[in-house]
Design an enzyme around this catalytic site. Structure first.
Site, PDB file in Angstrom:
ATOM      1  N   TYR A 154     -15.107  27.597  16.578  1.00 36.81           N
ATOM      2  CA  TYR A 154     -15.110  28.734  17.493  1.00 36.81           C
ATOM      3  C   TYR A 154     -13.905  28.670  18.433  1.00 36.81           C
ATOM      4  CZ  TYR A 154     -16.880  32.073  20.963  1.00 36.81           C
ATOM      5  OH  TYR A 154     -17.022  33.145  21.810  1.00 36.81           O
ATOM      6  N   SER A 195     -12.708  34.247  24.979  1.00 40.24           N
ATOM      7  CA  SER A 195     -13.697  33.340  25.565  1.00 40.24           C
ATOM      8  C   SER A 195     -12.955  32.255  26.320  1.00 40.24           C
ATOM      9  CB  SER A 195     -14.539  32.705  24.444  1.00 40.24           C
ATOM     10  OG  SER A 195     -15.297  31.613  24.907  1.00 40.24           O
TER      11      SER A 195
END
Length: 252
Positions: free
Chosen positions: A150, A137
């Site tokens: 995250y 990501s």
């Protein structure tokens, strides 16, 4: 031309979103695909959309489950491609983030990549071609509010990618990461709902906030991520190794 004909690809989190789009893209160029995930019913429904695809239940956080799933996948032919796509996310201010939630994210996003890559290693190293593509990501390249756990997980995935590429540089296996901004998936839907719940914004405003992080002012489509994965799996991409490729519309 079916450039991946004869190649066998395992895609974790293959039942929906980026995983399913990737399986379809690789299959379109000749790869035999194996879809892995926890929800077998959903996997079987997805596999039915792809000629010759196989569905195998697997919990990437559980070593025994991973070992059994990959043994079953290998029984159908040597694994040439591994797409570590299984992942989860949540949003939480750091002062409200407890250790259990932190570990839950790491268990899937980091431990899962470790377990699956280890399980596929013998096959990947056993031939003249191997590809590992980790779906990370942009959160693995920079920080963001409310997603420290995250970000930590995706930074770890990018770091593991670069380390393995360096370690395996003399082999026929390449390891790369694809780092998209917000993609129009269930994960983005969860982020939209969180924004609406926490801020009182409308759905349209929440979507605009996520899309606004991309200079193109849009959510990325799963097919665009899948195309990048396919490119990294192409035989002509062998020189691309240890890269974290950002798909973010040109964000700084």
């Amino acid at each position: 031309m079916s450039v991946l004909k004869g190649r066998r690809a395992v895609i974790t989190g293959g039942g929906t979103g980026i995983g399913l789009a990737t399986a379809k893209r690789l299959a379109a160029d000749g790869a035999s695909t194996v879809l892995m995930g926890r929800n077998l019913e959903r996997l079987e429904k997805a596999a039915a959309e792809i000629d010759g695809a196989t569905a195998i239940q697997c919990d990437v956080t559980d070593q025994a489950s991973v070992a059994a799933a990959f043994a079953k996948a290998s029984a159908g032919g040597k694994i040439d491609i591994l797409v570590n796509n299984a992942g989860i996310a949540s949003g939480r201010p750091f002062h409200k983030l407890d250790y259990d939630e932190f570990r839950r994210i790491q268990n899937v996003n980091v431990d899962g990549v470790f377990h699956c890559t280890k399980a596929a290693l013998k096959d990947l190293m056993g031939g003249d071609y191997g590809r590992v593509v980790n779906i990370a990501s942009v959160a693995g390249l920079r920080g963001g509010p409310y997603i420290s756990h995250y970000c930590a997980s995706k930074h770890a995935v990018v770091g593991m990618t670069k380390a393995l590429a360096a370690e395996w540089g003399q082999t026929k296996v390449t390891v790369n990461a694809v780092c998209p901004a917000y993609v129009e998936t269930d994960m983005a839907e969860n982020a939209i709902n969180t924004i609406m719940s926490n801020t009182g914004r409308t759905r349209e405003q929440a979507i605009a906030e996520l899309a606004g992080m991309n200079p193109q002012k849009r959510l990325i489509q799963v097919e665009e991520v899948a195309e990048c994965v396919f490119w990294l799996c192409h035989p002509n991409s062998f020189t691309v190794n240890g890269k974290a490729i950002s798909l973010d519309g040109g964000a700084p």
